[in-house]
Design a protein around this motif. Structure first.
Motif, PDB file in Angstrom:
ATOM      1  N   GLU A   1      -2.938  10.131  -3.825  1.00 34.33           N
ATOM      2  CA  GLU A   1      -3.247   8.985  -4.677  1.00 34.33           C
ATOM      3  C   GLU A   1      -2.827   7.700  -3.985  1.00 34.33           C
ATOM      4  OE1 GLU A   1      -1.635   9.177  -8.586  1.00 34.33           O
ATOM      5  OE2 GLU A   1      -2.610   7.323  -9.245  1.00 34.33           O
ATOM      6  N   ALA A   2      -3.739   6.766  -3.940  1.00 34.99           N
ATOM      7  CA  ALA A   2      -3.494   5.494  -3.268  1.00 34.99           C
ATOM      8  C   ALA A   2      -3.237   4.386  -4.280  1.00 34.99           C
ATOM      9  CB  ALA A   2      -4.688   5.122  -2.391  1.00 34.99           C
ATOM     10  N   SER A   3      -2.438   3.436  -3.876  1.00 40.08           N
ATOM     11  CA  SER A   3      -2.206   2.242  -4.681  1.00 40.08           C
ATOM     12  C   SER A   3      -2.018   1.059  -3.756  1.00 40.08           C
ATOM     13  CB  SER A   3      -0.981   2.418  -5.590  1.00 40.08           C
ATOM     14  OG  SER A   3       0.174   2.664  -4.820  1.00 40.08           O
ATOM     15  N   GLY A   4      -2.264  -0.126  -4.291  1.00 42.81           N
ATOM     16  CA  GLY A   4      -2.075  -1.327  -3.496  1.00 42.81           C
ATOM     17  C   GLY A   4      -3.243  -1.677  -2.597  1.00 42.81           C
ATOM     18  N   LEU A   5      -4.366  -0.981  -2.766  1.00 42.42           N
ATOM     19  CA  LEU A   5      -5.549  -1.293  -1.983  1.00 42.42           C
ATOM     20  C   LEU A   5      -6.798  -1.003  -2.820  1.00 42.42           C
ATOM     21  CD1 LEU A   5      -6.631   1.758  -1.206  1.00 42.42           C
ATOM     22  CD2 LEU A   5      -5.008   1.554   0.663  1.00 42.42           C
ATOM     23  N   THR A   6      -7.911  -1.558  -2.379  1.00 41.20           N
ATOM     24  CA  THR A   6      -9.190  -1.282  -3.029  1.00 41.20           C
ATOM     25  C   THR A   6      -9.721   0.000  -2.425  1.00 41.20           C
ATOM     26  OG1 THR A   6      -9.559  -3.655  -3.306  1.00 41.20           O
ATOM     27  CG2 THR A   6     -11.456  -2.194  -3.594  1.00 41.20           C
TER      28      THR A   6
ATOM     29  N   VAL B   1       0.834  -1.190   0.000  1.00 39.48           N
ATOM     30  CA  VAL B   1       0.000   0.000   0.000  1.00 39.48           C
ATOM     31  C   VAL B   1       0.874   1.247   0.000  1.00 39.48           C
ATOM     32  CG1 VAL B   1      -1.708   1.324   1.274  1.00 39.48           C
ATOM     33  CG2 VAL B   1      -1.882  -1.173   1.177  1.00 39.48           C
ATOM     34  N   GLN B   2       0.525   2.178  -0.854  1.00 38.69           N
ATOM     35  CA  GLN B   2       1.207   3.474  -0.885  1.00 38.69           C
ATOM     36  C   GLN B   2       0.184   4.583  -0.989  1.00 38.69           C
ATOM     37  OE1 GLN B   2       4.171   3.192  -4.132  1.00 38.69           O
ATOM     38  NE2 GLN B   2       5.684   3.596  -2.539  1.00 38.69           N
TER      39      GLN B   2
END
Length: 126
Positions: free
Chosen positions: A23-28, A2-3
């Motif tokens: 901005e998020a990544s690695g998660l729903t 997660v970032q």
């Protein structure tokens, strides 16, 4: 992994506006309540605003009401903080945070959030 990556900070004069993005990544992303906190030098991290995952309702600290607006775009996995009428006392590092299991009473507690960004600095000159 997660970032959360914040952007949009900077140096502005009092009365100006800024829009922060995270901005998020690695998660729903749509499953996570997201929030903004800030920390000024020598002070504890404090809650600014949060927006719930499910119905998008927003909550604000008293210091942010009427001037700041939190919003989210689940299609872009991004949460925003529009800050208007900035004051010198808004100077701080702003962090976004996310958690999947928050309830209303937990929103303002930074210890309840699982994921944090690295922060973006906002400086408001008088």
């Amino acid at each position: 992994q997660v970032q959360l990556v914040e952007s949009g900070g900077g140096l502005v004069q009092a009365g100006a506006s800024l829009r922060l993005s995270c901005e998020a990544s690695g998660l729903t992303f749509s499953r996570y309540t997201t929030a903004w906190f800030r920390q000024a030098p020598g002070k504890e991290r404090e809650f600014v605003a949060a927006i719930f995952r499910s119905y998008g309702r927003a909550y604000y600290a008293d210091s942010a009401k009427g001037r700041f607006t939190i919003s989210r775009d689940n299609s872009k996995s991004t949460v925003y903080l529009q800050m208007n009428s900035l004051k010198p006392e808004d100077t701080a590092v702003y962090y976004c945070a996310a958690d999947a299991g928050l309830i209303l009473s937990s929103l303002q507690n930074p210890d309840q959030y699982d994921y944090w960004g690295q922060g973006t600095e906002v400086t408001v000159s008088s």
